[in-house]
Write a protein that holds these residues in place. Structure first.
Motif, short mmCIF file in Angstrom:
data_model
loop_
_atom_site.label_atom_id
_atom_site.label_comp_id
_atom_site.label_asym_id
_atom_site.label_seq_id
_atom_site.Cartn_x
_atom_site.Cartn_y
_atom_site.Cartn_z
N LEU A 1 4.18 9.96 -7.36
CA LEU A 1 5.15 10.23 -8.43
C LEU A 1 4.45 10.44 -9.77
O LEU A 1 4.85 11.30 -10.56
N LYS A 2 3.40 9.66 -10.02
CA LYS A 2 2.66 9.81 -11.28
C LYS A 2 1.98 11.18 -11.35
O LYS A 2 2.02 11.85 -12.38
N LYS A 3 1.36 11.61 -10.25
CA LYS A 3 0.72 12.92 -10.22
C LYS A 3 1.76 14.03 -10.38
O LYS A 3 1.52 15.01 -11.09
N ARG A 4 2.91 13.87 -9.73
CA ARG A 4 3.97 14.87 -9.82
C ARG A 4 4.49 14.99 -11.26
O ARG A 4 4.71 16.09 -11.77
N ALA B 1 0.83 -1.20 0.00
CA ALA B 1 0.00 0.00 0.00
C ALA B 1 0.87 1.26 0.00
O ALA B 1 0.59 2.22 -0.72
N ARG B 2 1.94 1.25 0.80
CA ARG B 2 2.85 2.41 0.81
C ARG B 2 3.52 2.59 -0.54
O ARG B 2 3.63 3.72 -1.04
N GLU B 3 3.96 1.49 -1.15
CA GLU B 3 4.61 1.59 -2.46
C GLU B 3 3.63 2.08 -3.53
O GLU B 3 4.01 2.88 -4.39
N MET B 4 2.39 1.62 -3.47
CA MET B 4 1.39 2.08 -4.44
C MET B 4 1.09 3.56 -4.24
O MET B 4 0.91 4.30 -5.20
N LYS B 5 1.03 3.98 -2.98
CA LYS B 5 0.79 5.40 -2.69
C LYS B 5 1.92 6.25 -3.23
O LYS B 5 1.70 7.30 -3.85
N GLN B 6 3.16 5.81 -3.03
CA GLN B 6 4.32 6.55 -3.55
C GLN B 6 4.29 6.59 -5.08
O GLN B 6 4.62 7.60 -5.69
N ALA B 7 3.89 5.48 -5.71
CA ALA B 7 3.80 5.44 -7.17
C ALA B 7 2.75 6.43 -7.66
O ALA B 7 2.96 7.12 -8.67
N ALA C 1 2.79 14.19 -14.01
CA ALA C 1 1.73 14.78 -14.82
C ALA C 1 1.68 16.30 -14.61
O ALA C 1 1.51 17.06 -15.57
N ARG C 2 1.84 16.74 -13.37
CA ARG C 2 1.85 18.17 -13.08
C ARG C 2 3.03 18.86 -13.76
O ARG C 2 2.89 19.93 -14.34
N LYS C 3 4.19 18.20 -13.73
CA LYS C 3 5.37 18.75 -14.37
C LYS C 3 5.18 18.88 -15.89
O LYS C 3 5.53 19.90 -16.49
N GLU C 4 4.59 17.85 -16.50
CA GLU C 4 4.33 17.89 -17.95
C GLU C 4 3.32 18.99 -18.28
O GLU C 4 3.44 19.67 -19.29
N HIS C 5 2.31 19.16 -17.43
CA HIS C 5 1.30 20.19 -17.65
C HIS C 5 1.92 21.59 -17.59
O HIS C 5 1.63 22.45 -18.44
N ILE C 6 2.78 21.81 -16.61
CA ILE C 6 3.44 23.11 -16.49
C ILE C 6 4.36 23.36 -17.67
O ILE C 6 4.40 24.47 -18.22
N LYS C 7 5.06 22.33 -18.13
CA LYS C 7 5.92 22.48 -19.31
C LYS C 7 5.09 22.84 -20.54
O LYS C 7 5.49 23.68 -21.34
#
Length: 74
Positions: free
Chosen positions: A39-42, A30-36, A44-50
């Motif tokens: 990271l996926k949201k981060r 569960a912790r590993e899935m939460k971290q994944a 996506a946010r980085k790509e959106h800002i770019k």
């Protein structure tokens, strides 16, 4: 005081040799899935800002003009 730390260290070493329980496994997964997900949201946010910066940069780009008459609509 030092003996207390020794007992804690000994206890932790004994814990490392034991196999992972089913609950610990699911909690770790569960912790590993939460971290994944984080990271996926981060990412996506980085790509959106770019993309936003790239679109804004394209607004300020100007194309070269062959002659000045086309600028004034002649």
């Amino acid at each position: 005081m030092l003996t207390t730390f020794y007992y804690i260290d000994l206890y932790n070493k004994q814990q490392q040799n034991q196999p992972e329980t089913e609950r610990e496994y699911f909690m770790r997964m569960a912790r590993e899935m939460k971290q994944a997900r984080i990271l996926k949201k981060r990412q996506a946010r980085k790509e959106h800002i770019k993309a936003i910066f790239a679109a804004a940069l394209n607004l300020f780009k100007s194309k070269p003009v062959a002659n000045t008459n086309s600028v004034y609509g002649h």
